[in-house]
Enzyme design. Structure first.
Site, PDB file in Angstrom:
ATOM      1  N   LYS A  35       0.888  -1.103   0.250  1.00 18.39           N
ATOM      2  CA  LYS A  35      -0.045   0.420   0.457  1.00 18.39           C
ATOM      3  C   LYS A  35       0.940   1.563   0.385  1.00 18.39           C
ATOM      4  O   LYS A  35       2.618   0.770   0.746  1.00 18.39           O
ATOM      5  CB  LYS A  35      -0.801   0.197   1.170  1.00 18.39           C
ATOM      6  CG  LYS A  35      -0.309  -0.076   2.466  1.00 18.39           C
ATOM      7  CD  LYS A  35      -0.794  -0.184   3.971  1.00 18.39           C
ATOM      8  CE  LYS A  35      -0.449  -0.514   5.087  1.00 18.39           C
ATOM      9  NZ  LYS A  35      -1.362  -1.003   6.534  1.00 18.39           N
ATOM     10  N   ARG A 130     -10.673  -0.148  14.583  1.00 19.57           N
ATOM     11  CA  ARG A 130     -10.750   0.687  13.531  1.00 19.57           C
ATOM     12  C   ARG A 130     -11.533  -0.145  12.662  1.00 19.57           C
ATOM     13  O   ARG A 130     -12.957   0.503  12.453  1.00 19.57           O
ATOM     14  CB  ARG A 130      -9.569   0.611  12.739  1.00 19.57           C
ATOM     15  CG  ARG A 130      -9.278   2.269  12.865  1.00 19.57           C
ATOM     16  CD  ARG A 130      -7.406   2.458  12.183  1.00 19.57           C
ATOM     17  NE  ARG A 130      -6.862   1.206  11.554  1.00 19.57           N
ATOM     18  CZ  ARG A 130      -5.293   0.274  10.998  1.00 19.57           C
ATOM     19  NH1 ARG A 130      -4.507   1.811  11.407  1.00 19.57           N
ATOM     20  NH2 ARG A 130      -5.302  -0.262  10.973  1.00 19.57           N
ATOM     21  N   TYR A 259      16.166  29.726   9.003  1.00 18.51           N
ATOM     22  CA  TYR A 259      14.899  30.520   9.294  1.00 18.51           C
ATOM     23  C   TYR A 259      14.732  30.166  10.439  1.00 18.51           C
ATOM     24  O   TYR A 259      15.033  29.785  11.590  1.00 18.51           O
ATOM     25  CB  TYR A 259      13.944  29.849   8.773  1.00 18.51           C
ATOM     26  CG  TYR A 259      13.287  30.019   7.313  1.00 18.51           C
ATOM     27  CD1 TYR A 259      13.120  31.444   6.416  1.00 18.51           C
ATOM     28  CD2 TYR A 259      14.119  29.223   6.147  1.00 18.51           C
ATOM     29  CE1 TYR A 259      13.594  31.282   5.233  1.00 18.51           C
ATOM     30  CE2 TYR A 259      13.590  29.371   4.951  1.00 18.51           C
ATOM     31  CZ  TYR A 259      13.323  30.290   4.105  1.00 18.51           C
ATOM     32  OH  TYR A 259      13.104  30.685   2.680  1.00 18.51           O
ATOM     33  N   MET A 307      12.385  24.255   3.327  1.00 17.69           N
ATOM     34  CA  MET A 307      11.388  23.687   1.623  1.00 17.69           C
ATOM     35  C   MET A 307      12.892  22.954   1.001  1.00 17.69           C
ATOM     36  O   MET A 307      12.445  21.316   0.340  1.00 17.69           O
ATOM     37  CB  MET A 307      10.929  24.524   1.239  1.00 17.69           C
ATOM     38  CG  MET A 307      10.176  24.221  -0.190  1.00 17.69           C
ATOM     39  SD  MET A 307       9.176  25.830  -1.277  1.00 17.69           S
ATOM     40  CE  MET A 307       8.333  25.748  -0.072  1.00 17.69           C
TER      41      MET A 307
HETATM   42  C1  LIG Z   1      -0.965  -1.744   7.017  1.00 16.44           C
HETATM   43  C2  LIG Z   1      -0.940  -3.146   7.401  1.00 16.44           C
HETATM   44  C3  LIG Z   1      -0.156  -4.247   7.509  1.00 16.44           C
HETATM   45  C4  LIG Z   1       1.217  -3.928   7.158  1.00 16.44           C
HETATM   46  O1  LIG Z   1       1.775  -3.170   9.050  1.00 16.44           O
HETATM   47  P1  LIG Z   1       2.989  -3.020   8.801  1.00 16.44           P
HETATM   48  O2  LIG Z   1       2.931  -2.472  10.397  1.00 16.44           O
HETATM   49  O3  LIG Z   1       3.806  -2.308   8.284  1.00 16.44           O
HETATM   50  O4  LIG Z   1       3.796  -4.767   8.883  1.00 16.44           O
HETATM   51  C5  LIG Z   1      -0.777  -5.450   7.742  1.00 16.44           C
HETATM   52  N1  LIG Z   1      -2.654  -5.524   7.746  1.00 16.44           N
HETATM   53  C6  LIG Z   1      -3.238  -4.747   7.565  1.00 16.44           C
HETATM   54  C7  LIG Z   1      -4.547  -4.461   7.563  1.00 16.44           C
HETATM   55  C8  LIG Z   1      -2.740  -3.218   7.169  1.00 16.44           C
HETATM   56  O5  LIG Z   1      -3.838  -1.985   7.213  1.00 16.44           O
END
Ligand SMILES: *Cc1c(COP(=O)(O)O)cnc(C)c1O
Length: 368
Positions: A35, A130, A259, A307
């Site tokens: 992802k 969640r 800055y 930046m």
């Molecule tokens: C992102 C995600 C993972 C991977 O998590 P890591 O902590 O990066 O290993 C596994 N399962 C789900 C449902 C996720 O959204």
């Protein structure tokens, strides 16, 4: 000439880290989590680096379609499932597995028409609060899915809130597994519980944790979800963010840098200006003292990140000059250490690398 800033992806390290996952969880099948553009590495590189995984898992429906177009023929899983009923047509067309985390998604599958069988992961909320179906409603959700003719395999899934900290005071992995087993009591099917934290603690959790599938993300990219350094688990960095010194300033006691003039020299110093700033994804809130490598020597960030540039202390780096090589994280400087200094996590740093940063590929061994 382009700016000297680049992010080099180490495909050999990605393969190596996948082998570490397999060594931690013998017998389990592995979803390589890609992802967020493969945690900032590029989706296509994620596909190549984890070609040896049993499947690829991600959040973005368009990413899943792209992986098919790029030639990935193995399993694909949408970790959050579909976002609207129309997405079910993509599942069918591109043969994508879907998580199912709520009754609304079950209804979408009930109403969809499928030309071939579909595999799903039914997600239970075991305390993360969640996504997921409550343990006491899990059996009923499973029955509804089971009644859909096109649904073939139903994998039972949950997600851990604190897999990086086994004795977490609020909610432990063990407690989540207990709730999971209760909710899934009497239901057959493969199980998918562990993220990286679960995989890395598989040895301690052997009695509780049985995984048919695991879903590691960060450990495949050479980071850990917290606690111990990645190297202790034999993980290797998969991304090196590197640049060069493009300017040098010799300053005297009382001079300030950058800055806000936030940093004031207490003694004569040599300051190096690095071509990398917050528009490249480097965190603006990284404080004085955040580690940086210049010509392989460890030194620190001084003053505010701007930046396009940041300033570092060259006083102790003999021979440093315009053109000296700088590593912001990666080979020789674990991303988790930089993240820790900046009050964030390695995930965020790698995911935030901006589109304007040139992406390169090289083996870790040959890098630098
Ligand atoms: C992102 C995600 C993972 C991977 O998590 P890591 O902590 O990066 O290993 C596994 N399962 C789900 C449902 C996720 O959204």
């Amino acid at each position: 000439m382009p700016r000297p800033l680049s992010a080099t992806v180490h495909l050999d390290s990605m393969q190596h880290n996948l082998a570490r996952v397999r060594a931690c969880t013998p017998g389990a099948k592995v979803w390589g989590v890609v992802k967020a553009n493969a945690y900032g590495h590029g989706l296509e590189r994620g596909m190549r680096g984890f070609a040896g995984a049993d499947g690829l898992a991600l959040i973005e429906t368009e990413g899943a379609v792209r992986l098919r177009e790029l030639g990935w023929t193995g399993p694909l899983l949408l970790l959050e499932g579909v976002f609207e009923a129309a997405d079910t047509a993509l599942l069918d067309k591109y043969s994508i597995n879907s998580a199912v985390h709520c009754v609304e998604q079950i209804a979408m599958l009930e109403q969809a028409s499928f030309s071939r069988p579909i595999d799903v992961h039914l997600k239970m909320n075991t305390g993360m609060n969640r996504l997921g179906v409550r343990p006491d409603q899990f059996a009923q959700a499973w029955k509804r899915l089971r009644a859909i003719a096109a649904v073939r395999e139903i994998t039972l899934m949950t997600h851990f809130a604190n897999a990086d900290e086994l004795e977490h005071p609020r909610l432990t992995v063990r407690e989540q597994v207990r709730r999971f087993c209760k909710g899934a009591d009497g239901i057959d099917g493969p199980r998918s519980l562990s993220n990286s934290g679960g995989v890395l603690h598989q040895a301690e959790l052997a009695a509780e944790l049985s995984n048919d599938w695991v879903r590691p993300g960060i450990m495949l990219y050479g980071g850990t979800p917290g606690g111990k350094p990645a190297a202790e688990f034999g993980l290797r960095p998969t991304m090196t963010l590197a640049s060069e010194i493009i300017g040098v300033q010799d300053i005297v006691a009382g001079d300030t840098v950058g800055y806000g003039s936030r940093f004031e020299a207490a003694a004569p110093m040599r300051i190096g200006v690095v071509a990398c700033g917050y528009a490249d994804g480097y965190p603006r809130h990284a404080p004085h003292g955040t580690p940086v490598l210049v010509d392989g020597v460890r030194t620190v960030l001084v003053g505010r990140v701007s930046m396009d540039m940041m300033t570092v202390d060259l006083t102790g780096v003999a021979g440093a000059r315009v053109g000296s090589k700088v590593v912001l994280w990666g080979a020789g400087l674990p991303v988790d250490e930089v993240a820790d200094a900046a009050g964030t996590i390695g995930y965020e740093l790698m995911c935030a690398v901006a589109p304007r940063v040139r992406m390169l590929e090289a083996d870790l061994e040959s890098h630098g």
